[in-house]
Design an enzyme around this catalytic site. Structure first.
Site, PDB file in Angstrom:
ATOM      1  N   SER A  41       6.695   2.484   4.821  1.00 15.24           N
ATOM      2  CA  SER A  41       7.088   3.777   5.376  1.00 15.24           C
ATOM      3  C   SER A  41       6.123   4.288   6.431  1.00 15.24           C
ATOM      4  O   SER A  41       6.401   5.286   7.103  1.00 15.24           O
ATOM      5  CB  SER A  41       7.211   4.811   4.245  1.00 15.24           C
ATOM      6  OG  SER A  41       5.956   5.005   3.613  1.00 15.24           O
ATOM      7  N   LYS A  68       9.688   9.920   3.470  1.00 12.93           N
ATOM      8  CA  LYS A  68       9.081   9.142   4.554  1.00 12.93           C
ATOM      9  C   LYS A  68       9.861   7.857   4.804  1.00 12.93           C
ATOM     10  O   LYS A  68       9.996   7.410   5.942  1.00 12.93           O
ATOM     11  CB  LYS A  68       7.626   8.821   4.209  1.00 12.93           C
ATOM     12  CG  LYS A  68       6.685   9.999   4.320  1.00 12.93           C
ATOM     13  CD  LYS A  68       5.265   9.628   3.922  1.00 12.93           C
ATOM     14  CE  LYS A  68       4.649   8.690   4.925  1.00 12.93           C
ATOM     15  NZ  LYS A  68       3.222   8.407   4.608  1.00 12.93           N
ATOM     16  N   SER A 172      -4.783  -8.144   3.892  1.00 11.84           N
ATOM     17  CA  SER A 172      -6.120  -7.864   3.382  1.00 11.84           C
ATOM     18  C   SER A 172      -6.826  -6.946   4.382  1.00 11.84           C
ATOM     19  O   SER A 172      -6.242  -5.978   4.863  1.00 11.84           O
ATOM     20  CB  SER A 172      -6.883  -9.180   3.176  1.00 11.84           C
ATOM     21  OG  SER A 172      -8.186  -8.953   2.691  1.00 11.84           O
ATOM     22  N   TYR A 186     -13.182  -0.717  -2.545  1.00  8.76           N
ATOM     23  CA  TYR A 186     -12.106  -1.260  -1.722  1.00  8.76           C
ATOM     24  C   TYR A 186     -12.248  -2.763  -1.467  1.00  8.76           C
ATOM     25  O   TYR A 186     -11.289  -3.521  -1.645  1.00  8.76           O
ATOM     26  CB  TYR A 186     -12.097  -0.496  -0.389  1.00  8.76           C
ATOM     27  CG  TYR A 186     -11.060  -0.944   0.606  1.00  8.76           C
ATOM     28  CD1 TYR A 186      -9.721  -0.618   0.438  1.00  8.76           C
ATOM     29  CD2 TYR A 186     -11.428  -1.669   1.737  1.00  8.76           C
ATOM     30  CE1 TYR A 186      -8.766  -1.003   1.376  1.00  8.76           C
ATOM     31  CE2 TYR A 186     -10.482  -2.056   2.676  1.00  8.76           C
ATOM     32  CZ  TYR A 186      -9.157  -1.722   2.493  1.00  8.76           C
ATOM     33  OH  TYR A 186      -8.221  -2.118   3.405  1.00  8.76           O
ATOM     34  N   LYS A 190      -9.556  -6.422  -1.813  1.00 14.55           N
ATOM     35  CA  LYS A 190      -9.096  -7.214  -0.678  1.00 14.55           C
ATOM     36  C   LYS A 190      -9.623  -8.648  -0.750  1.00 14.55           C
ATOM     37  O   LYS A 190      -8.954  -9.580  -0.300  1.00 14.55           O
ATOM     38  CB  LYS A 190      -9.515  -6.546   0.635  1.00 14.55           C
ATOM     39  CG  LYS A 190      -8.847  -5.191   0.865  1.00 14.55           C
ATOM     40  CD  LYS A 190      -7.330  -5.322   0.911  1.00 14.55           C
ATOM     41  CE  LYS A 190      -6.648  -4.038   1.301  1.00 14.55           C
ATOM     42  NZ  LYS A 190      -5.165  -4.176   1.432  1.00 14.55           N
TER      43      LYS A 190
END
Length: 304
Positions: A41, A68, A172, A186, A190
């Site tokens: 979106s 959205k 990633s 974070y 990834k």
């Protein structure tokens, strides 16, 4: 010695040439293909959906915010190339309930046909120092960024193997190639996508199903859409000179999809490692300098 080195390089090139037909996937034709984009979106997902739609694909957008999604659907439909194209919107959290994800993807395939390409873009980020990040943020990011890619992929992989065709893309980040200050929550999520992609690629390659890991940097999203076309099936997809260097430095045991790619990794690895050490030294210097400035500021505050 020079003759020996030359002979080694020639032998290596010949070896890659011989195995090249086994590792080079055929390009996926997007006209009429069914492309599913999670996190579609907004951002990267939205731009990839637009690029695929421009080339004649049928699109399924998956995201949590229904409003959205509907706005994005209207925007994408402006780029249709024929009156048969369809944009299907599905509101679901891809990180919470696998059975629900499986059911909605089954419905999407009933309406638009089997999934030819799945682009896993759903993701989120939290930044801050390790001890300042709430513990539940680590759990949430792993759920969204990792399981949010596992569940949709798991839901479509069987059909792709049966059909002997398909592409799965994991989005990633360059923070998934290099751990950076402030990204302790974070980066691991990834990095996890890389391990999943390598293991999955080894499983599905005999079925003509190919996996790509995209490593976008901090980027102006519309520009990324054109630069990160993954329909050719390359395993590593990066953007910019830094991304190119990181892809080679972190190639490790990742599969290659062309002779050129393999040669570039062999030839450039050493010099890029030297450049990388300068980068790391620069990063360490910045962090150390910021720490000293903060300590100096805190000390000044205490004396006032």
């Amino acid at each position: 010695m020079l003759l020996l080195a030359a002979a080694f390089i020639v032998a290596f090139v010949l070896l890659l040439y011989m195995v090249s037909p086994l590792i080079s996937p055929k390009s996926l034709k997007l006209p009429g293909a069914h492309v599913v984009v999670t996190g579609g979106s907004s951002g990267i997902g939205k731009c990839i959906a637009i690029e695929c739609y421009k080339q004649g694909a049928f699109i399924t957008l998956i995201a949590r915010d229904e409003n959205k999604l509907l706005q994005t659907k209207k925007e994408i439909e402006k780029y249709s190339v024929n009156d048969k194209q369809v944009v299907l919107c599905i509101s679901v959290d891809v990180s919470k309930d696998y059975e629900q994800v499986e059911n909605v993807l089954k419905q999407a395939q009933e309406k638009l046909g089997p999934v030819d390409m799945l682009v896993n873009c759903a993701g989120t980020s939290v930044t801050g120092k390790f001890e300042d990040i709430e513990v539940n943020s680590f759990e949430r990011l792993m759920a969204v960024n990792y399981l949010g890619s596992v569940y949709p992929s798991r839901a479509v992989i069987a059909t792709m193997k049966e059909r002997r065709m398909g592409r799965i893309v994991f989005v990633s980040s360059q923070a998934g190639q290099l751990g950076l200050f402030g990204y302790t929550a974070y980066s691991p999520t990834k990095f996890a996508l890389r391990g999943l992609a390598e293991a999955l690629q080894m499983e599905v390659k005999p079925y003509n199903v190919y996996v790509t890991v995209a490593y976008p940097p901090d980027t102006d999203t519309p520009g990324f859409a054109e630069e990160s076309k993954t329909k050719q099936g390359n395993f590593n997809s990066s953007v910019g000179s830094d991304g190119y260097m990181l892809s080679i430095l972190t190639s490790g045991m990742s599969p290659v999809t062309s002779i050129t790619e393999g040669l570039q990794q062999v030839v450039c690895m050493g010099i890029f490692r030297i450049i990388g050490l300068f980068y790391l030294g620069s990063f360490d210097s910045i962090v150390r300098r910021c720490m000293m400035q903060r300590e100096k500021s805190e000390s000044a505050d205490k004396t006032e």
